[in-house]
Scaffold this motif. Structure first.
Motif, PDB file in Angstrom:
ATOM      1  N   ASP A  89      17.849  44.662  44.464  1.00 14.32           N
ATOM      2  CA  ASP A  89      17.202  45.482  45.485  1.00 14.32           C
ATOM      3  C   ASP A  89      17.198  44.717  46.800  1.00 14.32           C
ATOM      4  OD1 ASP A  89      13.907  47.047  45.759  1.00 14.32           O
ATOM      5  OD2 ASP A  89      15.604  46.896  47.133  1.00 14.32           O
ATOM      6  N   GLY A 124      16.549  46.082  49.798  1.00 10.07           N
ATOM      7  CA  GLY A 124      15.712  46.705  50.798  1.00 10.07           C
ATOM      8  C   GLY A 124      16.483  47.705  51.628  1.00 10.07           C
ATOM      9  N   HIS A 157      17.211  55.696  45.722  1.00 11.07           N
ATOM     10  CA  HIS A 157      16.120  56.411  46.393  1.00 11.07           C
ATOM     11  C   HIS A 157      16.704  57.715  46.913  1.00 11.07           C
ATOM     12  CE1 HIS A 157      13.046  52.993  47.367  1.00 11.07           C
ATOM     13  NE2 HIS A 157      13.372  53.046  46.086  1.00 11.07           N
ATOM     14  N   ALA A 186      13.164  55.041  56.474  1.00 14.02           N
ATOM     15  CA  ALA A 186      12.431  54.701  55.258  1.00 14.02           C
ATOM     16  C   ALA A 186      13.043  55.452  54.092  1.00 14.02           C
ATOM     17  CB  ALA A 186      10.952  55.055  55.397  1.00 14.02           C
ATOM     18  N   ARG A 221      12.533  56.430  49.721  1.00 13.54           N
ATOM     19  CA  ARG A 221      11.475  56.619  48.738  1.00 13.54           C
ATOM     20  C   ARG A 221      12.089  57.195  47.469  1.00 13.54           C
ATOM     21  NH1 ARG A 221       6.664  60.912  49.996  1.00 13.54           N
ATOM     22  NH2 ARG A 221       5.254  60.287  48.329  1.00 13.54           N
ATOM     23  N   GLU A 264       5.795  54.984  46.967  1.00  6.41           N
ATOM     24  CA  GLU A 264       5.651  54.579  48.354  1.00  6.41           C
ATOM     25  C   GLU A 264       6.988  54.587  49.065  1.00  6.41           C
ATOM     26  OE1 GLU A 264       5.198  52.606  45.682  1.00  6.41           O
ATOM     27  OE2 GLU A 264       5.702  50.511  46.137  1.00  6.41           O
ATOM     28  N   PHE A 306       9.626  52.733  51.630  1.00  8.97           N
ATOM     29  CA  PHE A 306      10.042  51.385  52.022  1.00  8.97           C
ATOM     30  C   PHE A 306      10.765  51.520  53.365  1.00  8.97           C
ATOM     31  CE2 PHE A 306       9.298  49.011  48.092  1.00  8.97           C
ATOM     32  CZ  PHE A 306       9.116  50.050  47.195  1.00  8.97           C
ATOM     33  N   TYR A 318      -0.444  51.979  55.153  1.00  7.55           N
ATOM     34  CA  TYR A 318       0.544  50.959  55.452  1.00  7.55           C
ATOM     35  C   TYR A 318      -0.033  50.029  56.510  1.00  7.55           C
ATOM     36  CZ  TYR A 318       3.977  53.844  53.044  1.00  7.55           C
ATOM     37  OH  TYR A 318       4.645  54.564  52.090  1.00  7.55           O
ATOM     38  N   VAL A 351       4.484  48.019  56.064  1.00 15.85           N
ATOM     39  CA  VAL A 351       4.518  47.602  54.655  1.00 15.85           C
ATOM     40  C   VAL A 351       3.459  48.379  53.885  1.00 15.85           C
ATOM     41  CG1 VAL A 351       4.134  45.677  53.071  1.00 15.85           C
ATOM     42  CG2 VAL A 351       5.384  45.303  55.195  1.00 15.85           C
TER      43      VAL A 351
END
Lengths: 114, 108
Positions: A1, A3, A29, A93, A95, A102, A104, B34, B43
């Protein structure tokens, strides 16, 4: 992973030029979001993909903004005929599937229109 | 429609407590929290779901009042590392919208 990855990290462009940003989400994702953030403000929703389908686009966006997510993997955000008001941080982002998941965020692309 | 956060900013000394509030005009399935430090990406801290389920940070707690469409984040015995801008996010049909943020400064 590895990111969420965004490219470029910084972009300076002249008013009237077109710019394109890329976002590589975390693999598998299926949901991907684009946000715009200006100093002192929260991330402002721009658009959202589930796999390759663009499910919603903010009404705040003019027709100069377009986003794609071919094959449900990476995504691009294009801004045509840039204006000084487009200067901002553009965040991506991703998900995974599910309601209890959540988002990322990537590090963002900072756009400066001069 | 984005959620509304209050206060806009708070300054604390180490060890003090603070509460950040988030409210929405729409019925919520879940609320996300976050934290963003200067020059960094937001985050994830916590998710609160209808029915009381929570997932997230060990040292920061939060509540979710489904009927009032409100959530609160509790910073207890604050540490210097808690400094940053806190955003609540509301999840409606998987569209994630964020508030304007609450800037927290913790001083020694």
């Amino acid at each position: 992973d590895t990111g969420v990855s965004q490219d470029p990290r910084h972009k300076i462009t002249k008013r009237g030029q077109n710019v394109t940003f890329r976002c590589d989400p975390i693999s598998e994702h299926n949901r991907l979001y684009w946000y715009r953030q200006t100093l002192g403000q929260g991330p402002e929703f721009l658009t959202y993909f589930q796999n390759e389908a663009q499910l919603e686009k903010s009404r705040l966006l003019s027709d100069r903004f377009s986003a794609e997510r071919p094959k449900g993997s990476f995504s691009t955000l294009e801004i045509q005929r840039t204006e000084q008001g487009d200067s901002a941080m553009y965040l991506c982002a991703s998900r995974p599937t599910g309601a209890k998941t959540e988002a990322f965020f990537g590090q963002g692309t900072r756009l400066t229109v001069v | 429609q984005q959620p509304v956060q209050s206060p806009q900013a708070v300054i604390l000394r180490e060890g003090e407590d603070a509460v950040i509030n988030c409210s929405s005009s729409k019925a919520l399935y879940s609320v996300h929290w976050y934290r963003q430090k200067h020059g960094e990406a937001p985050v994830f801290l916590m998710i609160l779901l209808k029915g009381g389920e929570q997932k997230g940070h060990e040292k920061i707690s939060a509540s979710f009042n489904e009927k009032k469409q409100q959530s609160s984040l509790y910073l207890t015995a604050s540490q210097l590392s808690y400094s940053g801008t806190y955003f609540c996010g509301t999840d409606n049909d998987y569209k994630l919208s964020f508030g304007a943020g609450t800037t927290v400064t913790v001083r020694a």
